[in-house]
Design a protein around this motif. Structure first.
Motif, PDB file in Angstrom:
ATOM      1  N   THR A  82     -13.790   4.361  -0.881  1.00 24.02           N
ATOM      2  CA  THR A  82     -13.364   4.744  -2.227  1.00 24.02           C
ATOM      3  C   THR A  82     -12.423   5.935  -2.160  1.00 24.02           C
ATOM      4  O   THR A  82     -12.700   6.914  -1.452  1.00 24.02           O
ATOM      5  N   LYS A  83     -11.318   5.845  -2.891  1.00 27.47           N
ATOM      6  CA  LYS A  83     -10.346   6.942  -2.997  1.00 27.47           C
ATOM      7  C   LYS A  83     -10.291   7.417  -4.441  1.00 27.47           C
ATOM      8  O   LYS A  83     -10.473   6.623  -5.375  1.00 27.47           O
TER       9      LYS A  83
ATOM     10  N   CYS B  25     -12.003  -0.193  -2.159  1.00 25.68           N
ATOM     11  CA  CYS B  25     -11.524  -1.360  -1.416  1.00 25.68           C
ATOM     12  C   CYS B  25     -12.629  -1.848  -0.486  1.00 25.68           C
ATOM     13  O   CYS B  25     -13.244  -1.034   0.213  1.00 25.68           O
TER      14      CYS B  25
ATOM     15  N   THR C  42      -9.831  -0.981  -9.200  1.00 28.50           N
ATOM     16  CA  THR C  42      -9.191   0.247  -9.663  1.00 28.50           C
ATOM     17  C   THR C  42      -9.623   0.567 -11.087  1.00 28.50           C
ATOM     18  O   THR C  42      -9.553  -0.291 -11.973  1.00 28.50           O
TER      19      THR C  42
ATOM     20  N   ILE D  11      -2.692   7.274  -7.234  1.00 30.03           N
ATOM     21  CA  ILE D  11      -3.819   7.954  -6.605  1.00 30.03           C
ATOM     22  C   ILE D  11      -3.385   9.312  -6.045  1.00 30.03           C
ATOM     23  O   ILE D  11      -4.009  10.340  -6.339  1.00 30.03           O
TER      24      ILE D  11
ATOM     25  N   CYS E  10       2.720   6.216  -6.433  1.00 29.61           N
ATOM     26  CA  CYS E  10       1.273   5.973  -6.302  1.00 29.61           C
ATOM     27  C   CYS E  10       0.515   6.784  -7.353  1.00 29.61           C
ATOM     28  O   CYS E  10       0.725   7.988  -7.481  1.00 29.61           O
TER      29      CYS E  10
ATOM     30  N   GLN F 264     -10.253   4.129  -6.825  1.00 29.00           N
ATOM     31  CA  GLN F 264      -9.975   2.817  -6.237  1.00 29.00           C
ATOM     32  C   GLN F 264     -10.919   2.577  -5.065  1.00 29.00           C
ATOM     33  O   GLN F 264     -10.958   3.351  -4.117  1.00 29.00           O
TER      34      GLN F 264
ATOM     35  N   SER G 150      -3.514   3.683  -0.421  1.00 27.43           N
ATOM     36  CA  SER G 150      -4.080   2.995  -1.579  1.00 27.43           C
ATOM     37  C   SER G 150      -3.264   1.745  -1.864  1.00 27.43           C
ATOM     38  O   SER G 150      -2.063   1.673  -1.570  1.00 27.43           O
TER      39      SER G 150
ATOM     40  N   CYS H 207      -1.266   7.624   1.274  1.00 24.28           N
ATOM     41  CA  CYS H 207      -2.740   7.581   1.194  1.00 24.28           C
ATOM     42  C   CYS H 207      -3.313   6.199   1.468  1.00 24.28           C
ATOM     43  O   CYS H 207      -4.537   6.031   1.502  1.00 24.28           O
TER      44      CYS H 207
ATOM     45  N   ARG I 110       0.845  -1.199   0.000  1.00 23.91           N
ATOM     46  CA  ARG I 110       0.000   0.000   0.000  1.00 23.91           C
ATOM     47  C   ARG I 110       0.876   1.243   0.000  1.00 23.91           C
ATOM     48  O   ARG I 110       2.032   1.217   0.451  1.00 23.91           O
TER      49      ARG I 110
END
Length: 817
Positions: free
Chosen positions: A456-457, A510, A526, A155, A153, A508, A136, A134, A130
């Protein structure tokens, strides 16, 4: 760092494919998804292009090198995560100018997986990587930097993440590893086997507590023998692969009945003190292992059919609130599901509901009341307590206007459950009992997700604004899901807080969940979408079915918090605004009285779908739709799986008497070939014809008043059309002729298709000159026609949408812009 080569990149080995990738990489990332997307469709004077309903979801166009492995599977399938726009506006001003909704539609646990669990790759190597900033998860759209020692990353842009040594060295085999073949870098949707840091306790077994109404009203409807038979037939199909599943039973009337199941015979324990409910026996006696106590459970279900065969000792009192509290006590140590069957209004003890309040709802001026309006705060507070214990509730509700569906739905609404409503249920009606049996079987056999949380990001500049669906919300952005049903749908409205940088935006989602088999997973989905500065690309890359659904969620919110009429006006005004924006910003003109109303092909069905929503039972403000029916329609619009939602909103009509010769037969893959659908207009009906209209909840078989004797004989084994009886039937008679076999095959396909989730459509025969109510019901499905409503005590001067034909609606849109 080991470099990728042609034999190690999944799905990228053929020379032809390499050429295609090279060609795609030179294309603009914001090119249209499919050909003719930019072609204007003249709406006035033309029927809706219903064939577009069968088109696959549009695919976002991104460069081939957007993913680190250039895998064909790098993008999360739209089955799981779909955006209303397949090109994201670079700032909020452009989004506002288009008037289009920007939302993310989620279906994280689709039913198709029950057939093939391996569709989502499972990562079990123990390395969960990860972003340090963040949090992610690593995914196909990250970038390796510093010679492959670190990754950036996608994101948040953080570029100081260390690449795990396991990506290049397998410590078990003590050999070099191929990082380019790892599933998380090749697939946009993966499952990680959750490590201990993602568990607050070991995965719990699936536990089911059945709460059964045994009041006089319930006995009269005959639900108890039907549900007992359904549960007996399903006992071996309850998810129990590891042998840990447990069950318990509670009956409810004027008192709460517990059932001891730990001995050789079931034992009834009545608790009359409903104000201070407690467990009369040890927990292990009341909730038992399904395998160990199977014979006792079957014995109890057999006895239930006899115990409540008559209403000699039954009362009209119902203490449902106390029974629900007792069920939560039984489930609090482990979490699990309450499956509740209610045929009468809870009228005593905690959670008692007033028939006066329900009567007030039913007599409120049409369109002036709220949709899904509960009449008691108890059920919301109870749902909050259930969520803390990972307890979900599913409600099976029976009856007509004497029961409060909106209030009972509050518990499934906030615990991730489902509500099934059976108006006017009568077990003596074979169609009713068959539907109930099959829907119970489907629900209890379902492989669900348990103890889930979802988050959700988005890329910087994008933010999640509002959330829609059945869940509880925990600040700042976490969805709590005690239960994740198959095909459960959720929607997130997005906003653009500041100008987006770069060419691509990322989303993304999760979900941490436990399977029915006791496995703890993290599902990571994603999606990568292009960023555009051109308003034309927003319109050409819109997903119109997702757009209509996002608009429906927003309208439902207004109908729930303001009035039903406010929800309708939102839908109408939003549609006009979108059409106006297209004509102004893309075509460069505003329609005049003599001009055509044009939209792009990717929006051509939107006006028709919105008109269908305006005519739906949820938004019908003519006063003729009972409150509970409108409530159930609102529940379905909020919770149906994506594959069924558009069909519920815009039914399919098939002409059977002249269908192609191959319709109703099997293709090479053993799938039933459906006849072509026709437009929902009475102009398509011939007096001698036979038609079928279906929306996933009901199937109506229309027999024209001049149908020839041969058709009646082949289909219904009746010699003359005037002998055909309108009404509900469990199934068509099994007749030995090709036409009967083909039609029965079509109906069976509609009823058993996986897209129907846990619902089993009822079947009705409607003779054109038969029962007027059924005839009018069939005609309400012909959404392109003008509809007429008789005035009644609740009829008020309403907005005209419910009565408009499709062409009148288009004229109204044109006048509005």
């Amino acid at each position: 760092m080991q470099q990728p080569n042609s034999n190690k990149r999944q799905s990228c080995t053929s020379a032809n494919h390499d050429k295609a990738l090279e060609h795609l990489s030179r294309m603009s990332i914001t090119s249209p998804v499919t050909v003719n997307k930019g072609f204007d469709v003249p709406l006035l004077g033309s029927a809706p292009l219903i064939s577009d309903f069968e088109l696959p979801s549009p695919i976002p166009r991104i460069p081939a090198n957007a993913s680190v492995t250039m895998s064909d599977e790098a993008q999360c399938p739209s089955t799981y995560q779909q955006c209303t726009l397949n090109a994201i506006p670079y700032n909020n001003s452009l989004l506002k100018k288009s008037k289009l909704p920007l939302s993310l539609l989620l279906e994280p646990y689709p039913r198709v997986q029950e057939q093939n669990r391996n569709q989502v790759p499972v990562i079990s190597h123990g390395t969960i990587t990860r972003c340090a900033r963040c949090k992610s998860f690593i995914n196909p759209f990250i970038q390796f930097i510093e010679g492959g020692l670190k990754w950036q990353c996608n994101i948040c842009g953080y570029d100081d993440n260390n690449v795990p040594p396991a990506y290049d060295w397998d410590h078990i085999t003590r050999q070099k590893a191929d990082r380019w073949s790892t599933p998380e870098l090749n697939y946009g949707c993966v499952d990680y086997v959750a490590s201990s840091e993602f568990m607050s306790r070991p995965p719990q077994p699936p536990v089911y507590v059945f709460v059964i109404d045994t009041t006089k009203q319930a006995i009269h409807t005959g639900i108890i023998p039907v549900l007992a038979e359904a549960l007996m037939a399903s006992i071996d199909r309850i998810p129990n692969s590891d042998g840990r599943a447990r069950v318990g039973f509670i009956t409810v009337s004027h008192a709460v009945g517990f059932y001891g199941l730990a001995n050789k015979e079931p034992e009834l324990l009545m608790m009359s003190d409903i104000d201070d409910i407690y467990l009369p026996r040890a927990h292990a006696d009341l909730v038992v292992n399904l395998i160990e106590a199977k014979s006792v459970v079957l014995d109890l279900l057999e006895r239930l059919k006899v115990m409540f065969a008559n209403d000699s000792f039954a009362t009209n009192d119902n203490c449902l609130g106390s029974a629900l509290k007792a069920a939560r006590q039984l489930l609090s140590p482990t979490g699990g599901k309450i499956i509740c069957f209610q045929a009468s209004l809870p009228n005593i003890g905690v959670g008692a509901l007033s028939s006066t309040a329900i009567h007030k709802q039913n007599t409120t001026a049409a369109g002036e009341n709220l949709l899904l309006e509960p009449t008691s705060e108890f059920y919301r507070l109870f749902a909050e307590e259930c969520t803390k214990s990972h307890v979900c509730a599913d409600m099976f509700v029976f009856g007509s206007q004497n029961i409060d569906v909106a209030t009972l739905n509050v518990i499934p609404r906030f615990t991730g459950g489902q509500t099934h409503y059976y108006p006017g249920f009568n077990a003596n009606n074979l169609g009713d009992s068959e539907k109930l049996k099959l829907e119970i079987k489907k629900l209890v056999r379902e492989q669900v997700g348990l103890e889930a949380i979802m988050r959700t990001k988005c890329s910087p500049g994008l933010a999640c604004k509002l959330y829609h669906g059945n869940f509880s919300f925990q600040l700042p952005d976490i969805l709590i899901l005690p239960n994740v049903p198959r095909d459960a749908s959720y929607c997130i409205d997005l906003c653009i807080e500041r100008e987006l940088q770069g060419d691509l935006a990322y989303f993304q989602t999760c979900m941490l969940y436990t399977t029915s088999a006791g496995e703890r997973f993290i599902r990571v989905m994603t999606t990568c979408l292009p960023i555009t500065r051109k308003i034309t690309q927003l319109f050409y890359n819109v997903d119109q079915q997702s757009t209509a659904r996002a608009m429906a969620y927003q309208a439902l919110d207004k109908a729930v918090t303001l009035k039903i009429r406010d929800g309708k006006e939102y839908l109408a005004q939003k549609t006009m605004a979108i059409c106006n924006a297209y004509n102004k910003e893309v075509i460069g003109t505003i329609p005049s009285k003599s001009a055509q109303l044009n939209v792009c092909r990717s929006l051509s069905l939107l006006p028709a779908m919105v008109l269908a929503l305006l005519k739906s039972e949820a938004f019908n403000d003519t006063g003729i739709v009972p409150t509970n029916i409108a409530t159930q329609s609102g529940i379905l619009l909020r919770t149906l799986p994506t594959s069924l939602w558009s069909r519920y909103v815009y039914p399919r009509l098939y002409s059977l008497h002249n269908m192609p010769i191959h319709a109703g037969t099997f293709d090479s893959s053993e799938k039933c070939i459906m006849p072509p659908s026709v437009n929902l207009s009475s102009e398509k009906l011939e007096r001698h014809g036979c038609y079928l209209v279906e929306n996933g909840q009901r199937i109506l078989l229309w027999i024209g008043k001049e149908a020839v004797p041969q058709l009646c004989s082949d289909l219904l084994n009746i010699q003359q059309v005037n002998q055909v009886k309108s009404g509900q039937i469990p199934s068509l008679p099994e007749l030995n002729n090709p036409f009967s076999e083909r039609v029965r095959r079509i109906i069976k396909n509609l009823r058993t298709d996986l897209r129907h989730s846990n619902f089993y459509p009822s079947l009705y025969v409607v003779r054109e000159d038969g029962e007027p109510m059924l005839r009018n019901w069939f005609m309400t499905h012909l959404l392109e026609d003008r509809q007429h409503f008789a005035t009644g005590s609740r009829f008020q001067k309403t907005s005209p949408y419910s009565a408009m034909s499709y062409y009148q609606w288009l004229g109204h849109i044109k006048d509005g812009i």
